[in-house]
Write an enzyme that holds these catalytic residues in place. Structure first.
Site, PDB file in Angstrom:
ATOM      1  CE  LYS A 137      -4.248  -1.377  -0.215  1.00 54.41           C
ATOM      2  NZ  LYS A 137      -5.217  -1.160   0.844  1.00 54.41           N
ATOM      3  CB  CYS A 184     -12.197 -18.949 -12.307  1.00 52.17           C
ATOM      4  SG  CYS A 184     -12.425 -17.348 -13.113  1.00 52.17           S
TER       5      CYS A 184
END
Length: 497
Positions: free
Chosen positions: A269, A454
């Site tokens: 971050k 998926c």
């Protein structure tokens, strides 16, 4: 008599109350921005129109009422708007006659009420007097008058001898016109949170540009470009937003190789913040915007947010800090990006086992000395820039990755978690998580095509693209498991135990 205009439709536009409360000079500035944004919205959609100011409000006269109302529904600074049924000139007697012609069938066998709002200085009658007289003309056709909860509510804005009759008052987005609060840089991931955060900054009048730190390749980038385009097309009228896409894979590799896993989330971050601040410096951004909500993930605890904030040299704004996920998703649904955002996999979770929920600035700074910050600098220098209003369908097309039919000789790879694979999978499909697939890539043969799937077809697209880069003929099944189940409606795709 009915007023004749060059356009068949007219719409009353009411300004957000916060604009009207400003000092005269500020209010005039805000109104100018709002006018410009409405004009750009109409012109971008090819709407023929005329925009006029009238008694502290605005009116748009147009040939296409629906398109014009759609522009107003997505223009910040608009409190509400009403499509006008008729504009009548001639004073009270003409207004009474027109009301009967307009609404006698509408009120038949229903309760009703009339509300009159007087505008301007010329007021021959009070609002109450006009309501009684106009309402009285409709009484013979209706069930009864109901001032508290009428089935039909007729409204009229009266200025001098002109009356604007309407029955609908549609809520607008409110807020301030975009452009009056400077420029913000939103760190966007394509998920629910960052998109909603950007929308709230737009609502308060800030222009938005976007920085996307790409952790997963071209398929992921195209998904984020598409989501950002939808957000901007719907809500960024009056601005020219850009999306800065930064390839963060080299940054991730450096982080993984040289720092302790417990700090990966916090350091990641911080690197994203540094990238956002560098773009802000280049284009004059006044603040950094994130979609962080307190406690939602490990990097969003107060301790870690404090550590992350250290690297930003501009204010960090978190519009969603007190929101829960349910509210954020609800807002995304209203904004119009929820269906796209729900398909974005979670790529930021580098350490899913025991990420740190507390950190200290000194500790993280010391950990970062092991990293090569030239890698981040090079990544920012090499960023790809999209002008969101110039983005075409080709820019977000994914035909090279997706496939809609499974070749007979294809090896099928199921990218679901093992528990979901046990519940349902295509017959013969091999189960590989993302990490397992990448770790075992060299063991796979390159003699046959691979088809990955998926739940939504998004994570498999990212993995298929990585395989393509490694020299494999790999594709993601378009539409994911939902589409596969349509292909095999009887469940014949499951292995026989």
């Amino acid at each position: 008599m009915e007023v004749s205009t060059r356009y068949p439709h007219a719409i009353i536009i009411r300004l957000a109350p916060e604009i009207l409360l400003k000092a005269p000079a500020t209010r005039k500035k805000f109104q100018k921005h709002l006018r410009n944004n409405i004009q750009q919205g109409m012109e971008s959609r090819g709407v023929e129109y005329e925009l006029i100011g009238h008694e502290g409000r605005m009116q748009v006269h147009t040939t296409d009422q629906e398109a014009a109302m759609d522009v107003l529904a997505h223009t910040f600074g608009v409190a509400s708007y009403s499509p006008i049924d008729k504009i009548i000139d001639g004073g009270l007697e003409a207004h009474k006659e027109a009301a009967v012609g307009l609404y006698k069938e509408l009120v038949t066998d229903k309760t009703y009420a009339v509300r009159i709002k007087r505008l301007g200085q010329k007021k021959k009658f009070t609002s109450v007097e006009m309501e009684r007289q106009i309402g009285g003309c409709l009484r013979p056709f209706a069930k009864k008058v109901d001032l508290d909860n009428p089935e039909v509510l007729i409204k009229g804005d009266v200025a001098g001898d002109l009356a604007y009759f309407y029955t609908k008052k549609i809520k607008g987005p409110g807020g301030f016109p975009i452009g009056i609060q400077g420029s913000a840089i939103t760190l966007i991931s394509g998920g629910f949170d960052s998109v909603v955060a950007a929308w709230y900054l737009m609502k308060r009048g800030a222009m938005n540009d976007f920085v996307f730190c790409n952790l997963a390749g071209g398929a992921y980038e195209r998904m984020v470009v598409e989501i950002t385009k939808v957000l901007c097309d719907k809500w960024a009228t009056g601005t020219r937003p850009k999306l800065y896409c930064i390839d963060f894979e080299p940054v991730i590799n450096d982080l993984r190789a040289n720092t302790s896993p417990e700090w990966w989330q916090v350091i990641l971050k911080r690197q994203m913040y540094r990238a956002g601040c560098e773009i802000a410096k280049r284009i004059g951004g006044d603040a950094l915007v994130t979609g962080e909500a307190l406690g939602q993930v490990s990097s969003q605890t107060l301790s870690n947010l404090n550590t992350i904030d250290e690297v930003s040299d501009i204010p960090v704004l978190r519009p969603l800090i007190g929101f829960d996920k349910e509210q954020i998703i609800k807002d995304a649904r209203m904004i119009g990006t929820d269906k796209l955002s729900e398909k974005i996999p979670e790529y930021c979770a580098l350490n899913k086992r025991r990420p740190a929920i507390k950190s200290g600035r000194n500790t993280i700074t010391k950990e970062e000395t092991k990293m090569n910050f030239d890698i981040l600098t090079d990544a920012v220098e090499g960023c790809k820039i999209y002008d969101m209003f110039d983005v075409s369908d080709a820019d977000v097309a994914q035909h090279s990755v997706f496939i809609e039919e499974i070749p007979e000789n294809a090896i099928i790879i199921d990218c679901q978690p093992e528990s979901l694979y046990d519940d349902w999978h295509v017959a013969g499909a091999e189960n590989y998580s993302a990490g397992k697939l990448m770790n075992n890539l060299r063991s796979l043969e390159k003699t046959q095509p691979y088809v990955l799937y998926c739940p939504f077809g998004t994570q498999s697209a990212v993995l298929a693209e990585r395989m393509q880069k490694a020299g494999y003929e790999a594709y993601s099944y378009k539409g994911g498991i939902k589409q596969l189940k349509r292909l095999y409606p009887n469940g014949a795709e499951q292995d026989d135990e």
